[in-house]
Scaffold this active site. Structure first.
Site, short mmCIF file in Angstrom:
data_model
loop_
_atom_site.label_atom_id
_atom_site.label_comp_id
_atom_site.label_asym_id
_atom_site.label_seq_id
_atom_site.Cartn_x
_atom_site.Cartn_y
_atom_site.Cartn_z
N ASP A 9 0.88 -1.16 0.00
CA ASP A 9 0.00 0.00 0.00
C ASP A 9 0.93 1.22 0.00
O ASP A 9 1.54 1.53 1.02
CB ASP A 9 -0.90 0.01 1.23
CG ASP A 9 -1.85 1.19 1.24
OD1 ASP A 9 -2.28 1.64 0.15
OD2 ASP A 9 -2.16 1.68 2.34
N GLU A 69 -1.34 -1.15 -4.88
CA GLU A 69 -2.56 -0.41 -5.14
C GLU A 69 -2.33 0.65 -6.21
O GLU A 69 -1.33 1.36 -6.18
CB GLU A 69 -3.05 0.26 -3.86
CG GLU A 69 -4.41 0.92 -4.01
CD GLU A 69 -4.93 1.46 -2.70
OE1 GLU A 69 -5.82 0.81 -2.11
OE2 GLU A 69 -4.45 2.53 -2.28
N ASP A 142 -2.67 0.92 6.93
CA ASP A 142 -1.93 0.74 5.68
C ASP A 142 -1.39 -0.68 5.56
O ASP A 142 -1.28 -1.22 4.46
CB ASP A 142 -0.75 1.73 5.62
CG ASP A 142 -1.18 3.15 5.91
OD1 ASP A 142 -1.37 3.91 4.96
OD2 ASP A 142 -1.34 3.48 7.10
#
Length: 173
Positions: A9, A69, A142
């Site tokens: 992330d 992501e 996260d």
């Protein structure tokens, strides 16, 4: 076949990271945590720390793939540019180690982990914790997101392979 996945992330203050193995029916969580940088540090120093941290993970765990992501920002352009730069050094690290990178939108991750693309963050965290059979929810958020991205890749890769196998069986490939 067992696949080792590094989920990321991206960020520039906190980079969530999670390493899982997936064998087609179950997950084994190898490690998870965050690469963090201090707010007062020169930005190029922060990027260097992120790059070095990701390189250490790649060297330590030898993942077969990295799942990250895709960026999606609709408000703060400054933040978007800074996160994009951090994402760039993460992708560079993957390239340096010849690790293929797969990108997923937040909608794809939520759909894969929760079954609903508009799920709220807490639902994603709870399902990630259950799917990986963790004793408690990963912190910070996260990190849970990074693990969810790894789960998403595992589910997506299997469904993609299933599609290939169906095509072969039907004589289309």
């Amino acid at each position: 076949m067992r696949t080792r996945i590094l989920g990321i992330d991206p960020g520039y203050a906190i980079v969530g990271c999670g390493v899982v193995e997936y064998d087609g029916s179950r997950f084994t969580t190898l490690d998870y945590g965050a690469i963090t940088t201090e707010a007062g540090t020169e930005f190029t120093g922060r990027l260097a720390a992120i790059y070095d941290g990701v390189c250490q993970l790649l060297e330590m765990y030898h993942p077969q793939v990295m799942a990250i992501e895709k960026l999606y920002f609709n408000t703060n352009q400054k933040t978007a540019i800074d996160v994009a730069q951090a994402r760039g050094v993460i992708l560079l690290a993957a390239r340096k180690f010849d690790v293929p990178v797969y990108e997923y939108t937040p909608l794809q991750v939520k759909q894969s982990v929760v079954g609903y693309g508009r799920a709220v963050k807490q639902q994603v965290i709870e399902m990630t914790t259950r799917i990986l059979n963790l004793k408690k929810a990963p912190k910070p958020d996260d990190v849970a997101d990074a693990l969810a991205i790894a789960i998403c890749h595992a589910h997506s890769a299997c469904s993609q392979m299933g599609g290939v196998f169906r095509e072969i069986a039907q004589g289309r490939l």
